[in-house]
Scaffold this motif. Structure first.
Motif, mmCIF file in Angstrom:
data_model
loop_
_atom_site.group_PDB
_atom_site.id
_atom_site.type_symbol
_atom_site.label_atom_id
_atom_site.label_comp_id
_atom_site.label_asym_id
_atom_site.label_seq_id
_atom_site.Cartn_x
_atom_site.Cartn_y
_atom_site.Cartn_z
ATOM 1 N N ALA A 102 -78.067 -8.394 -42.995
ATOM 2 C CA ALA A 102 -77.727 -7.001 -42.676
ATOM 3 C C ALA A 102 -76.769 -6.431 -43.723
ATOM 4 N N ASP A 103 -75.786 -7.240 -44.145
ATOM 5 C CA ASP A 103 -74.862 -6.803 -45.193
ATOM 6 C C ASP A 103 -75.609 -6.545 -46.501
ATOM 7 N N LEU A 104 -76.598 -7.390 -46.803
ATOM 8 C CA LEU A 104 -77.375 -7.220 -48.020
ATOM 9 C C LEU A 104 -78.135 -5.895 -47.998
ATOM 10 N N LEU A 105 -78.759 -5.585 -46.878
ATOM 11 C CA LEU A 105 -79.462 -4.309 -46.769
ATOM 12 C C LEU A 105 -78.472 -3.143 -46.824
ATOM 13 N N GLY A 106 -77.291 -3.341 -46.264
ATOM 14 C CA GLY A 106 -76.255 -2.317 -46.360
ATOM 15 C C GLY A 106 -75.842 -2.064 -47.800
ATOM 16 N N ALA A 107 -75.801 -3.128 -48.619
ATOM 17 C CA ALA A 107 -75.463 -2.963 -50.035
ATOM 18 C C ALA A 107 -76.529 -2.148 -50.753
ATOM 19 N N VAL A 108 -77.790 -2.367 -50.399
ATOM 20 C CA VAL A 108 -78.863 -1.564 -50.989
ATOM 21 C C VAL A 108 -78.675 -0.100 -50.625
ATOM 22 N N ARG A 109 -78.393 0.166 -49.367
ATOM 23 C CA ARG A 109 -78.229 1.553 -48.911
ATOM 24 C C ARG A 109 -77.023 2.232 -49.570
ATOM 25 N N HIS A 110 -76.015 1.442 -49.931
ATOM 26 C CA HIS A 110 -74.843 2.007 -50.606
ATOM 27 C C HIS A 110 -75.215 2.538 -51.982
ATOM 28 N N SER A 111 -76.181 1.881 -52.650
ATOM 29 C CA SER A 111 -76.533 2.251 -54.016
ATOM 30 C C SER A 111 -77.784 3.111 -54.109
#
Length: 407
Positions: A102-111
């Motif tokens: 979930a954190d990994l997908l959140g990092a994608v959404r941040h960028s």
């Protein structure tokens, strides 16, 4: 002419191509998780066990590198360009746990911005999943799960050095469906030494007993440098037999077709509609992006990328990868700018593997003549505008491609 550059460097032409990429073309992201609990004997992917890494890298330093590379990618590609598909592979992404993914997908959404209806897939090892894991992923925004089953036969898994029990993959598929995942894939490997027809039949029975809408089936390939290759050289296990592999492929295709699935790429089947065509929502759109030579950026150690005719690959070791990004540099291990001839070769190689086939207009006059020879042999069919593999042709796809391209 391929322009090969030194590590950690992209040429000015390559950088210009990246920044000048068509913002209307689909964009995909692949995120590579390099961690595994154990290494399977047949695997040659860029993966590392905790013992192999020691103190030189960690999931935390890898994640910091991933965030930095995502920011680099967003800056070079224009952060307003939406991402159509995301695929988290490895390695064993499920070792990160539901919260880690979930954190990994959140990092994608941040960028990046995700396109409406974006496909978001993660691979998962059945042994490192649970009902809670799948619930967390669904709530985070993942839309698709790919489970590594390989076989339902214990002795086949033992030869492959897979650690999960045969029934666990089926339980994981049911748990994922219960968590709300409508799109589930199971991976099979066929042709393992010691596998019998009845073993493959049992594996297919198992696959079709759970709510999957996609199946990937790959012939076992003996990759140089793997433990399995060393066993073959020493005569401990035989090389997979080509005739057996062909017969097993036909078994798989017949069983899946009879169960309402349809091939859309030589090694992939999706749920079919009433006239036997693959349903678009069940097809893996991320894999289609590769076969169409769309733009994708590979994030993580050893990941490969392709944008606007530029291909590059990252440094392989997680520690080196993270150190480069911490120093403010892209972790480039090498790159190449594809010529028109390179692009043509790849288009023929990749598109001919797909059910839609290859447009005749993509071929030269001589190449069309050689494709017509394959039609006469019953390996391709053509309506004058496209060439498509026949059932017999699917067994010889690589050879047909070579014959068409040969000068």
């Amino acid at each position: 002419m391929i322009d090969r550059r030194a590590p950690e460097e992209l040429s000015d032409d390559a950088l210009a191509a990246l920044s000048g990429a068509d913002a209307t073309r689909p964009l995909s992201l692949y995120l590579h998780v390099p961690f595994c609990a154990t290494r399977c004997g047949y695997c040659d992917f860029n993966t590392y066990t905790a013992g192999e890494l020691g103190s030189s890298s960690s999931p935390q330093s890898w994640m910091e590198g991933v965030r930095a590379e995502l920011d680099h990618a967003s800056s070079l590609l224009d952060s307003g360009r939406p991402v159509s598909t995301i695929f988290v592979g490895g390695g064993t992404p499920s070792l990160l746990g539901g919260d880690g993914l979930a954190d990994l997908l959140g990092a994608v959404r941040h960028s990046f911005t995700l396109a409406p209806g974006a496909e978001v897939t993660t691979e998962s090892n059945p042994e490192s999943t649970s009902p809670e894991f799948f619930t967390t992923l669904r709530e985070a925004g993942f839309t698709r799960i790919s489970l590594g089953m390989q076989s339902a036969a214990t002795h086949v898994l033992r030869v492959l050095e897979r650690t999960h029990t045969p029934g666990r993959a089926l339980d994981a598929a049911r748990e994922a469906a219960a968590a709300g995942f409508e799109h589930l894939n199971l991976d099979l490997i066929y042709g393992t030494p010691g596998e019998r027809d009845e073993d493959l039949d049992a594996s297919l029975d198992a696959v079709l007993s759970v709510p999957v809408d996609h199946v990937s089936a790959y012939a076992l390939i003996v990759e140089d440098g793997t433990r399995f290759a060393r066993k073959v050289r020493r005569g401990e296990v035989p090389m997979p037999d080509d005739d057996v592999l062909a017969a097993r492929y036909e078994m798989i295709d017949a069983r899946l077709t009879a169960a309402g699935m349809s091939w859309y790429e030589v090694s992939n089947w999706a749920r079919a509609d009433s006239v036997g065509m693959p349903i678009p929502d069940s097809v893996c759109r991320h894999n289609e992006a590769y076969w169409r030579s769309d733009d994708w950026w590979g994030i993580g150690p050893g990941a490969h990328s392709h944008v606007n005719g530029v291909r590059w690959w990252n440094q392989k070791h997680p520690a080196t990868y993270s150190a480069s990004l911490a120093a403010g540099s892209l972790p480039i291990g090498g790159s190449e700018i594809l010529s028109d001839d390179d692009r043509h070769t790849e288009a023929v190689m990749l598109r001919l593997r797909m059910r839609d086939g290859l447009a005749a207009a993509e071929l030269s006059v001589d190449e069309r003549g050689r494709a017509d020879d394959a039609v006469a042999k019953g390996l391709l069919v053509s309506d004058g505008e496209r060439y498509v593999l026949t059932d017999a042709g699917r067994l010889l796809a690589d050879g047909i491609t070579r014959d068409i391209l040969v000068d």
